[in-house]
Motif scaffolding. Structure first.
Motif, PDB file in Angstrom:
ATOM      1  N   VAL A  52      44.602  42.484  37.321  1.00 38.19           N
ATOM      2  CA  VAL A  52      45.453  43.462  37.489  1.00 38.19           C
ATOM      3  C   VAL A  52      44.792  44.817  37.601  1.00 38.19           C
ATOM      4  CG1 VAL A  52      47.234  44.677  36.437  1.00 38.19           C
ATOM      5  CG2 VAL A  52      47.490  42.159  36.323  1.00 38.19           C
ATOM      6  N   ALA A  53      43.547  44.856  36.588  1.00 35.87           N
ATOM      7  CA  ALA A  53      42.978  46.232  36.589  1.00 35.87           C
ATOM      8  C   ALA A  53      42.158  46.196  38.075  1.00 35.87           C
ATOM      9  CB  ALA A  53      42.039  46.485  35.475  1.00 35.87           C
ATOM     10  N   ALA A  54      41.754  45.429  38.529  1.00 34.95           N
ATOM     11  CA  ALA A  54      40.823  45.188  39.574  1.00 34.95           C
ATOM     12  C   ALA A  54      41.800  45.690  40.744  1.00 34.95           C
ATOM     13  CB  ALA A  54      40.152  43.930  39.861  1.00 34.95           C
ATOM     14  N   ALA A  55      42.960  45.246  40.756  1.00 39.14           N
ATOM     15  CA  ALA A  55      43.859  45.349  41.934  1.00 39.14           C
ATOM     16  C   ALA A  55      44.102  46.815  42.128  1.00 39.14           C
ATOM     17  CB  ALA A  55      45.120  44.729  41.627  1.00 39.14           C
ATOM     18  N   ASP A  57      42.458  49.363  40.770  1.00 37.59           N
ATOM     19  CA  ASP A  57      41.331  50.117  41.212  1.00 37.59           C
ATOM     20  C   ASP A  57      40.963  49.899  42.752  1.00 37.59           C
ATOM     21  OD1 ASP A  57      38.799  51.349  41.123  1.00 37.59           O
ATOM     22  OD2 ASP A  57      37.871  49.889  40.223  1.00 37.59           O
ATOM     23  N   ALA A  58      41.392  48.874  43.248  1.00 33.81           N
ATOM     24  CA  ALA A  58      41.020  48.609  44.656  1.00 33.81           C
ATOM     25  C   ALA A  58      42.231  49.259  45.541  1.00 33.81           C
ATOM     26  CB  ALA A  58      41.266  47.098  45.108  1.00 33.81           C
ATOM     27  N   LEU A  59      43.285  49.438  44.954  1.00 32.57           N
ATOM     28  CA  LEU A  59      44.374  50.199  45.814  1.00 32.57           C
ATOM     29  C   LEU A  59      44.179  51.593  45.532  1.00 32.57           C
ATOM     30  CD1 LEU A  59      47.510  48.170  44.499  1.00 32.57           C
ATOM     31  CD2 LEU A  59      46.695  48.328  47.065  1.00 32.57           C
ATOM     32  N   VAL A  60      43.873  52.169  44.463  1.00 33.93           N
ATOM     33  CA  VAL A  60      43.411  53.489  44.322  1.00 33.93           C
ATOM     34  C   VAL A  60      42.297  54.007  45.259  1.00 33.93           C
ATOM     35  CG1 VAL A  60      42.729  55.149  42.525  1.00 33.93           C
ATOM     36  CG2 VAL A  60      44.522  53.777  42.000  1.00 33.93           C
ATOM     37  N   SER A  61      41.379  53.074  45.532  1.00 37.22           N
ATOM     38  CA  SER A  61      40.122  53.396  46.152  1.00 37.22           C
ATOM     39  C   SER A  61      40.526  53.340  47.663  1.00 37.22           C
ATOM     40  CB  SER A  61      38.966  52.511  45.509  1.00 37.22           C
ATOM     41  OG  SER A  61      38.584  52.685  44.312  1.00 37.22           O
ATOM     42  N   ALA A  62      41.437  52.355  47.933  1.00 40.11           N
ATOM     43  CA  ALA A  62      41.796  52.240  49.212  1.00 40.11           C
ATOM     44  C   ALA A  62      42.518  53.702  49.820  1.00 40.11           C
ATOM     45  CB  ALA A  62      42.768  51.131  49.706  1.00 40.11           C
ATOM     46  N   GLU A  85      40.033  49.387  54.499  1.00 43.44           N
ATOM     47  CA  GLU A  85      40.279  47.838  54.861  1.00 43.44           C
ATOM     48  C   GLU A  85      39.723  46.939  53.741  1.00 43.44           C
ATOM     49  OE1 GLU A  85      42.362  46.934  57.264  1.00 43.44           O
ATOM     50  OE2 GLU A  85      42.489  48.690  58.397  1.00 43.44           O
ATOM     51  N   ASN A  86      38.432  47.139  53.553  1.00 49.62           N
ATOM     52  CA  ASN A  86      37.724  46.261  52.330  1.00 49.62           C
ATOM     53  C   ASN A  86      38.477  46.234  51.054  1.00 49.62           C
ATOM     54  OD1 ASN A  86      36.083  45.689  54.288  1.00 49.62           O
ATOM     55  ND2 ASN A  86      34.456  47.103  53.592  1.00 49.62           N
ATOM     56  N   ARG A  87      39.115  47.534  50.683  1.00 52.30           N
ATOM     57  CA  ARG A  87      39.557  47.697  49.426  1.00 52.30           C
ATOM     58  C   ARG A  87      40.932  47.022  49.585  1.00 52.30           C
ATOM     59  NH1 ARG A  87      36.461  49.238  45.164  1.00 52.30           N
ATOM     60  NH2 ARG A  87      34.912  50.935  45.723  1.00 52.30           N
ATOM     61  N   MET A  88      41.576  47.020  50.425  1.00 54.13           N
ATOM     62  CA  MET A  88      42.777  46.496  50.604  1.00 54.13           C
ATOM     63  C   MET A  88      42.857  44.912  50.629  1.00 54.13           C
ATOM     64  SD  MET A  88      45.374  48.650  50.527  1.00 54.13           S
ATOM     65  CE  MET A  88      46.688  47.729  51.086  1.00 54.13           C
ATOM     66  N   ALA A  89      41.690  44.542  51.431  1.00 55.76           N
ATOM     67  CA  ALA A  89      41.523  43.089  51.063  1.00 55.76           C
ATOM     68  C   ALA A  89      41.139  42.628  49.548  1.00 55.76           C
ATOM     69  CB  ALA A  89      40.567  42.694  52.084  1.00 55.76           C
ATOM     70  N   SER A  90      40.369  43.253  49.053  1.00 57.44           N
ATOM     71  CA  SER A  90      40.102  43.197  47.589  1.00 57.44           C
ATOM     72  C   SER A  90      41.562  42.985  46.529  1.00 57.44           C
ATOM     73  CB  SER A  90      39.005  44.217  47.004  1.00 57.44           C
ATOM     74  OG  SER A  90      37.663  44.145  47.919  1.00 57.44           O
ATOM     75  N   ALA A  91      42.200  44.191  46.971  1.00 56.01           N
ATOM     76  CA  ALA A  91      43.393  44.344  46.299  1.00 56.01           C
ATOM     77  C   ALA A  91      44.255  42.989  46.490  1.00 56.01           C
ATOM     78  CB  ALA A  91      44.306  45.586  46.553  1.00 56.01           C
ATOM     79  N   GLN A  93      43.361  40.174  47.530  1.00 60.39           N
ATOM     80  CA  GLN A  93      42.715  38.825  46.629  1.00 60.39           C
ATOM     81  C   GLN A  93      43.072  38.958  44.893  1.00 60.39           C
ATOM     82  OE1 GLN A  93      38.507  38.987  47.659  1.00 60.39           O
ATOM     83  NE2 GLN A  93      38.907  38.395  50.077  1.00 60.39           N
ATOM     84  N   SER A  94      42.915  40.025  44.495  1.00 58.49           N
ATOM     85  CA  SER A  94      43.242  40.361  43.003  1.00 58.49           C
ATOM     86  C   SER A  94      44.670  40.029  42.645  1.00 58.49           C
ATOM     87  CB  SER A  94      42.947  41.680  42.546  1.00 58.49           C
ATOM     88  OG  SER A  94      41.530  41.970  42.705  1.00 58.49           O
ATOM     89  N   LEU A  95      45.533  40.425  43.607  1.00 63.89           N
ATOM     90  CA  LEU A  95      47.061  40.253  43.262  1.00 63.89           C
ATOM     91  C   LEU A  95      47.158  38.736  43.425  1.00 63.89           C
ATOM     92  CD1 LEU A  95      48.746  43.012  45.325  1.00 63.89           C
ATOM     93  CD2 LEU A  95      48.471  42.916  42.708  1.00 63.89           C
ATOM     94  N   ALA A  96      46.543  37.935  44.434  1.00 65.81           N
ATOM     95  CA  ALA A  96      46.763  36.537  44.643  1.00 65.81           C
ATOM     96  C   ALA A  96      46.207  35.809  43.086  1.00 65.81           C
ATOM     97  CB  ALA A  96      46.058  35.933  45.734  1.00 65.81           C
ATOM     98  N   ARG A  97      45.034  36.337  42.681  1.00 61.49           N
ATOM     99  CA  ARG A  97      44.622  35.810  41.475  1.00 61.49           C
ATOM    100  C   ARG A  97      45.436  35.967  40.254  1.00 61.49           C
ATOM    101  NH1 ARG A  97      39.621  38.166  43.268  1.00 61.49           N
ATOM    102  NH2 ARG A  97      38.554  36.590  44.435  1.00 61.49           N
TER     103      ARG A  97
END
Length: 361
Positions: A52-55, A57-62, A85-91, A93-97
């Motif tokens: 959740v924290a990673a998601a 972080d990724a969304l804010v960075s995106a 694009e990279n950060r949104m993809a990471s977000a 993936q994190s939400l799926a996890r």
């Protein structure tokens, strides 16, 4: 006399077996509960919190990356940019996890579904902003789309706030799991009582057999006593394992704290660029009171972003603490096996004496 001795031996055997069964049930429950919870925390709960924290972080960075692309003019060629694009993809993936590891129950799953819908809306708004920024004379419309997209993340009851609530819910689940298996001193005594009673009965039986049959030791009963001591030791190890769960919780909090610094730094940079872009594009009339309030609320000091290796190291510390907490040495198997074997030794140790009196006239 012979009949009374045989009846006494049969009763002793029954009492010892009953004590063995009671110790088997209580000790197995105690050990398996601690080990099962440690596995759950290590494999699911701690990972859900970190994802959740990673998601977030990724969304804010995106968002910050997209704003930087629009502010620099690169968006006319590359849109929100590859970093976005990279950060949104990471977000994603994190939400799926998070969905996979969720420990917050149905409310957590419902929050996650809402977040996923809002993230899709955010991505659509960002695509609209990109399309309008590329059209001559439509920059202000694109700026409105960019503002709307950013608000989908940051406004109350939107993505970041909902993810923050989900993170707290996952953290509360961690607290409940640890509290449910915590072996306080009183509870430890309660778990230790059945095997200690069994050990007392085994010693008393040895004394009885020595007085009645003039034998120093009954070796099968001695073996059962040794196994009973092993069970006591196993419960003490389980007590230590339960204590390690606090270490896991501390490492999770530390990893989240590192992520929070990254989120604050990315958010501050993105907001500052967005405020500058709004000031440049809106001109002297301004963009309205909502934007003015946004600019006034910008932090005056910036937060230094942690290095990526600091985030990685904190996450590894969680994994290491979780692995250590689950290293039970096979206690869920060894403890019941020891007591089952002890029960067999009790039967074997008293069988010959009972059998002798069965045929004595």
């Amino acid at each position: 006399m012979t009949l009374r001795t045989r009846q006494a031996l049969v009763r002793i055997r029954a009492v010892l077996l009953a004590g063995t069964v009671l110790a088997l049930v209580t000790s197995s429950l105690a050990v398996s509960g601690v080990v099962r919870t440690a596995d759950q925390i290590s494999s699911a709960t701690s990972r859900a919190i970190l994802e959740v924290a990673a998601a977030r972080d990724a969304l804010v960075s995106a968002d910050a990356a997209a704003i930087a692309s629009f502010a620099s003019g690169e968006a006319k060629l590359a849109g929100p940019g590859q970093e976005y694009e990279n950060r949104m993809a990471s977000a994603s993936q994190s939400l799926a996890r998070v969905a996979e590891f969720n420990q917050a129950g149905d409310p957590g799953a419902g929050t996650l579904q809402t977040v996923e819908g809002l993230v899709a809306s955010y991505s659509g708004a960002m695509s609209q902003a990109d399309a309008h920024f590329r059209q001559p004379g439509a920059e202000l419309v694109g700026l409105a789309d960019l503002w709307y997209a950013s608000r989908l993340l940051h406004a109350p009851d939107n993505v970041l706030e909902l993810l923050g609530k989900l993170q707290k819910d996952e953290r509360s689940a961690l607290d409940r799991q640890i509290s449910g298996t915590r072996m306080s001193a009183g509870l430890l005594v309660l778990w230790l009582l059945p095997p200690i009673v069994l050990l007392t009965l085994l010693v008393a039986t040895q004394v009885f057999l020595r007085q009645r049959f003039r034998r120093r030791l009954n070796l099968p009963l001695l073996g059962a006593t040794v196994l009973g001591l092993g069970v006591v030791a196993g419960l003490l190890v389980a007590f230590a394992l339960a204590g390690r769960l606090d270490t896991v919780r501390g490492s999770v909090d530390q990893a989240v704290a590192v992520r929070e610094r990254s989120i604050e730094a990315a958010d501050a940079g993105g907001h500052a660029r967005l405020a500058t872009l709004l000031q440049q594009r809106c001109g002297p009339p301004g963009c309205g009171s909502t934007v003015d309030d946004f600019r006034r609320q910008l932090p005056t000091t910036s937060t230094a972003a942690p290095a990526q290796n600091a985030i990685t190291s904190a996450a590894r510390a969680v994994t290491s603490a979780g692995t250590e907490a689950t290293e039970s040495g096979g206690l869920p198997v060894l403890v019941p096996a020891a007591l089952i074997l002890a029960g067999g030794l009790v039967v074997a140790g008293l069988y010959r004496r009972i059998d002798e009196y069965r045929y004595r006239p």
